[in-house]
Motif scaffolding. Structure first.
Motif, short mmCIF file in Angstrom:
data_model
loop_
_atom_site.label_atom_id
_atom_site.label_comp_id
_atom_site.label_asym_id
_atom_site.label_seq_id
_atom_site.Cartn_x
_atom_site.Cartn_y
_atom_site.Cartn_z
N ILE A 102 0.83 -1.19 0.00
CA ILE A 102 0.00 0.00 0.00
C ILE A 102 0.88 1.25 0.00
O ILE A 102 1.90 1.32 0.69
CB ILE A 102 -0.93 0.00 1.23
N PHE A 103 0.44 2.23 -0.77
CA PHE A 103 1.08 3.54 -0.81
C PHE A 103 0.03 4.59 -0.49
O PHE A 103 -1.12 4.47 -0.90
CB PHE A 103 1.66 3.83 -2.21
N VAL A 104 0.43 5.62 0.26
CA VAL A 104 -0.47 6.75 0.52
C VAL A 104 0.05 7.93 -0.28
O VAL A 104 1.24 8.21 -0.31
CB VAL A 104 -0.58 7.09 2.02
N GLY A 105 -0.86 8.62 -0.95
CA GLY A 105 -0.49 9.73 -1.81
C GLY A 105 -0.88 11.07 -1.20
O GLY A 105 -1.86 11.18 -0.47
N TYR A 106 -0.09 12.10 -1.53
CA TYR A 106 -0.34 13.44 -1.01
C TYR A 106 0.25 14.44 -1.99
O TYR A 106 1.02 14.10 -2.90
CB TYR A 106 0.28 13.61 0.38
N ASP A 107 -0.12 15.71 -1.83
CA ASP A 107 0.45 16.77 -2.65
C ASP A 107 1.83 17.12 -2.11
O ASP A 107 2.16 16.81 -0.97
CB ASP A 107 -0.46 17.99 -2.64
N LYS A 108 2.61 17.79 -2.94
CA LYS A 108 3.98 18.15 -2.52
C LYS A 108 3.93 18.91 -1.20
O LYS A 108 3.32 19.95 -1.10
CB LYS A 108 4.66 19.03 -3.57
N ASN A 109 4.58 18.33 -0.23
CA ASN A 109 4.67 18.95 1.08
C ASN A 109 5.76 18.19 1.83
O ASN A 109 5.53 17.10 2.32
CB ASN A 109 3.33 18.87 1.81
#
Length: 175
Positions: A102-109
């Motif tokens: 599993i991978f969790v995605g997010y915006d650049k931060n």
């Protein structure tokens, strides 16, 4: 004297017959009234239950469509892998398991990246807690978006420096 006895006996028989006929009529009326009342009450109850089920199904379908369209629109700029998870599922026989990467995605931060790295055990625990309550029948393509939304809702309260916006399964195996 015999005439008087016959008349009294004849009157008794007539009264008994009239009483029995009246009793049968009253009983038939009561039965008819009860069945008509219970049918209308049962029909109304069934109609209300059917309407409630239809509304619930429509709401679930709309929520699934909203989740699906939301997740399809979001493409995360960065992601963090949670390593491979091996999880016992909630099936009755207890012999089913789920193996997933599993991978969790997010915006650049960059702050969120360090927080996710630091809190990886907490995030993995949240993922395991959600998936452990699923049955093998729940892990099907049509339910994956709902599972992803549930994971997002479980993980985001753990994070202080940002929010994840998607969950990705790179490998998934149910046995």
């Amino acid at each position: 004297m015999e005439n008087k006895t016959e008349k009294k006996g004849g009157k008794k028989v007539i009264f008994i017959v009239i009483g029995l006929v009246a009793l049968v009529i009253v009983g038939a009326g009561a039965y008819f009234g009860y069945t008509m009342f219970s049918k209308s009450k049962g029909t109304a109850k069934t109609t209300v239950q059917t309407a409630a089920k239809t509304t619930q199904t429509q709401t679930e379908t709309q929520q699934t469509n909203q989740n699906q369209s939301y997740l399809e629109q979001i493409v995360s700029e960065k992601n963090v892998g949670l390593d491979e998870c091996l999880i016992n599922l909630a099936d009755e026989d207890g012999k089913r398991y789920l193996k997933a990467k599993i991978f969790v995605g997010y915006d650049k931060n960059s702050k969120l990246e360090t927080e996710l790295t630091d809190k990886k055990p907490l995030v993995r625990d949240a993922v395991i807690a959600v998936l452990r309550n699923k049955k093998a029948a729940d892990i099907v393509p049509k339910n994956m978006d709902a599972i992803k939304m549930e994971l997002i809702q479980k993980i985001n309260p753990l994070l202080k420096k940002g929010q994840i916006n998607n969950v990705y399964f790179s490998d998934i195996l149910v046995q």
